[in-house]
Design an enzyme around this catalytic site. Structure first.
Site, mmCIF file in Angstrom:
data_model
loop_
_atom_site.group_PDB
_atom_site.id
_atom_site.type_symbol
_atom_site.label_atom_id
_atom_site.label_comp_id
_atom_site.label_asym_id
_atom_site.label_seq_id
_atom_site.Cartn_x
_atom_site.Cartn_y
_atom_site.Cartn_z
ATOM 1 N N CYS A 1 -16.488 1.052 0.451
ATOM 2 C CA CYS A 1 -15.259 0.343 0.522
ATOM 3 C C CYS A 1 -14.662 0.308 2.184
ATOM 4 O O CYS A 1 -13.953 -0.698 2.270
ATOM 5 C CB CYS A 1 -14.135 0.910 -0.279
ATOM 6 S SG CYS A 1 -13.786 2.712 0.180
ATOM 7 N N GLN B 1 -9.606 -3.907 -3.701
ATOM 8 C CA GLN B 1 -11.272 -3.566 -3.389
ATOM 9 C C GLN B 1 -12.259 -3.878 -4.370
ATOM 10 O O GLN B 1 -13.244 -4.226 -4.360
ATOM 11 C CB GLN B 1 -11.106 -2.161 -3.078
ATOM 12 C CG GLN B 1 -12.482 -1.458 -2.671
ATOM 13 C CD GLN B 1 -12.759 -2.268 -1.174
ATOM 14 O OE1 GLN B 1 -12.045 -2.167 -0.319
ATOM 15 N NE2 GLN B 1 -14.101 -2.641 -1.024
ATOM 16 N N HIS C 1 -7.109 0.842 -6.406
ATOM 17 C CA HIS C 1 -7.390 -0.048 -5.318
ATOM 18 C C HIS C 1 -8.094 -1.414 -5.982
ATOM 19 O O HIS C 1 -9.114 -1.743 -5.701
ATOM 20 C CB HIS C 1 -8.151 0.687 -4.230
ATOM 21 C CG HIS C 1 -8.151 -0.149 -2.980
ATOM 22 N ND1 HIS C 1 -7.588 -1.323 -2.808
ATOM 23 C CD2 HIS C 1 -8.751 0.154 -1.814
ATOM 24 C CE1 HIS C 1 -7.525 -1.619 -1.572
ATOM 25 N NE2 HIS C 1 -8.439 -0.692 -1.022
ATOM 26 N N ASP D 1 -17.277 6.418 -1.168
ATOM 27 C CA ASP D 1 -16.201 6.402 -0.388
ATOM 28 C C ASP D 1 -16.031 7.881 0.443
ATOM 29 O O ASP D 1 -16.459 8.859 0.013
ATOM 30 C CB ASP D 1 -15.050 6.211 -1.352
ATOM 31 C CG ASP D 1 -13.769 5.890 -0.808
ATOM 32 O OD1 ASP D 1 -13.616 5.598 0.429
ATOM 33 O OD2 ASP D 1 -12.567 6.094 -1.686
ATOM 34 N N ARG E 1 0.820 -1.319 -0.053
ATOM 35 C CA ARG E 1 0.056 0.041 -0.221
ATOM 36 C C ARG E 1 0.923 1.281 0.074
ATOM 37 O O ARG E 1 1.761 1.310 1.074
ATOM 38 C CB ARG E 1 -0.815 0.069 1.277
ATOM 39 C CG ARG E 1 -1.566 1.175 1.380
ATOM 40 C CD ARG E 1 -2.816 1.006 2.422
ATOM 41 N NE ARG E 1 -3.934 0.456 1.889
ATOM 42 C CZ ARG E 1 -5.142 0.393 2.416
ATOM 43 N NH1 ARG E 1 -5.362 1.170 3.516
ATOM 44 N NH2 ARG E 1 -6.192 -0.228 1.813
ATOM 45 N N ARG F 1 -13.116 -9.080 0.984
ATOM 46 C CA ARG F 1 -11.859 -8.891 0.901
ATOM 47 C C ARG F 1 -11.015 -10.116 1.014
ATOM 48 O O ARG F 1 -10.010 -10.471 0.264
ATOM 49 C CB ARG F 1 -11.398 -7.855 1.635
ATOM 50 C CG ARG F 1 -11.898 -6.360 1.308
ATOM 51 C CD ARG F 1 -11.646 -5.731 0.003
ATOM 52 N NE ARG F 1 -10.152 -5.782 -0.009
ATOM 53 C CZ ARG F 1 -9.101 -4.635 0.510
ATOM 54 N NH1 ARG F 1 -9.987 -3.627 1.064
ATOM 55 N NH2 ARG F 1 -7.998 -4.685 0.355
HETATM 56 N N1 NVA Z 1 -10.082 6.451 -1.164
HETATM 57 C C1 NVA Z 1 -9.615 5.891 0.096
HETATM 58 C C2 NVA Z 1 -9.711 4.520 0.057
HETATM 59 C C3 NVA Z 1 -9.564 3.817 1.596
HETATM 60 C C4 NVA Z 1 -9.800 2.653 1.570
HETATM 61 C C5 NVA Z 1 -8.337 6.236 0.466
HETATM 62 O O1 NVA Z 1 -7.275 6.348 -0.532
HETATM 63 O O2 NVA Z 1 -8.216 6.832 1.702
HETATM 64 N N1 CP Z 2 -11.164 -0.806 2.167
HETATM 65 C C1 CP Z 2 -9.920 -0.570 2.870
HETATM 66 O O1 CP Z 2 -8.841 -0.732 1.843
HETATM 67 O O2 CP Z 2 -9.956 -0.541 3.845
HETATM 68 P P1 CP Z 2 -8.447 -0.363 4.903
HETATM 69 O O3 CP Z 2 -8.088 0.777 4.481
HETATM 70 O O4 CP Z 2 -8.994 -0.595 6.199
HETATM 71 O O5 CP Z 2 -7.495 -1.396 4.596
#
Ligand code: NVA
Ligand code: CP
Length: 309
Positions: free
Chosen positions: A265, A132, A129, A225, A102, A293
């Site tokens: 998500c 997801q 992502h 989201d 990540r 997931r």
């Molecule tokens: N769009 C959000 C998704 C989190 C799972 C982010 O990037 O923070």
């Molecule tokens: N939806 C998702 O990726 O959640 P987290 O940020 O908790 O991993």
């Protein structure tokens, strides 16, 4: 599966997606059959940003299949003290069997894939992502029993990793994904262009409709989201103003089809992009999505290892 990494959904094709969904459904129904599938396999999990679902689902997926996962935060590794992503990739590739990362910059997962010599999974970048989206469409299949002809309406910040992967997956599966958002929050033009091109063959369409009430009419799925993604916290104040009219509340949810489901998500900022009554509505499937997931990623890991054989 034909690809050796999962960096973006657009690297896959329909056959790859069907393979992942079929295997995920079997793994969910019959977990005991896969208890030894990853005996002695190790996953390195690099997290430059926070996570609940991604970390726990990957760690549990590895453990359930007899392998294990290492949590690596830049705070505690040499990545945080300036060691390059390229050198880190080459070191990890000598020791672990698979890497999940990540990251802030999408280019970093690309470098990991180029340099590590092992499968790499994008666990969220500034652009995409993909894990997801796999869980999302597995959930849609469970609840709707099909893909073709469905219409998803994503409401809120659409220039967003989650939106991009949702759109790319919809394009491959023949699911239209429209975005309801104000100017300045449109999905990336190159993603829209790619989705429209693929959609010409699969029947999916991709439009931005600025009026949220107009957008959700006829929706089979409403998706939301957070308004302030990780990495853009400095824009919070302006985003709360700009996206104020894009809250998914009961009044908006009721404008969609009577069997429309709500997806997110997670994590949700209840009271901002979505209200409690929608999150906890009988047609909200947010926790199925979160559970999926685990199943979608367990299937993905097995498919990637098979591709390297
Ligand atoms: N769009 C959000 C998704 C989190 C799972 C982010 O990037 O923070
Ligand atoms: N939806 C998702 O990726 O959640 P987290 O940020 O908790 O991993």
């Amino acid at each position: 599966m034909k690809v050796r990494h999962l960096l973006a959904i657009k690297d896959l094709d329909r056959e790859d997606l069907d393979e992942i969904f079929a295997l995920a459904a079997d793994m969910k129904a019959n977990p005991e059959r896969y208890g030894d599938a990853l005996h002695n396999k190790t996953m390195a999990m690099i997290f430059e940003k926070s996570s609940t679902r991604t970390r726990v689902s990957f760690e549990c997926a590895m453990a359930r299949m007899g392998g294990h996962a290492l949590f690596l935060s830049p705070k505690d590794t040499q990545l945080g003290r300036g060691e390059t992503v390229s050198d880190t990739a080459q070191v990890l590739g000598r020791m672990v069997d698979i890497i999940m990362a990540r990251v802030f910059k999408h280019g970093d997962v690309v470098t990991l894939a180029e340099k590590s010599g092992v499968p790499v999974i994008n666990g969220l970048s500034d652009y995409a992502h993909p894990c997801q989206a796999l869980a999302d469409f597995l959930t849609i299949l469970e609840h709707k029993g099909k893909f073709e002809g469905l219409r998803v309406v994503y409401v809120g910040d659409s220039n967003n990793n989650v939106t991009h992967s949702l759109m790319e997956c919809g394009a491959l599966l023949g699911v239209s994904v429209d975005c309801a958002c104000p100017k300045g929050y449109y999905p990336a033009p190159e993603v829209v262009e790619w989705c429209r091109e693929v959609g010409r063959k699969t029947g999916a369409t991709f439009n931005v409709i600025e009026d949220p009430v107009e957008a959700v009419k006829g929706a089979d799925v409403i998706y939301s989201d957070v308004w302030v993604s990780m990495g853009v916290e400095h824009e919070k104040e302006q985003r709360l103003i700009d996206l104020h009219d894009y809250q998914v509340n009961l009044a908006l949810f009721e404008k969609a089809k009577s069997d429309c489901i709500f997806m997110h998500c997670l994590p949700a900022h209840r009271g901002e992009e979505v209200t409690d009554d929608v999150c906890d509505h009988p047609r909200s499937v947010i926790f199925d999505e979160a559970e999926n997931r685990l199943h979608a990623q367990a299937a993905l890991i097995l498919c990637l290892f098979a591709a390297w054989k």
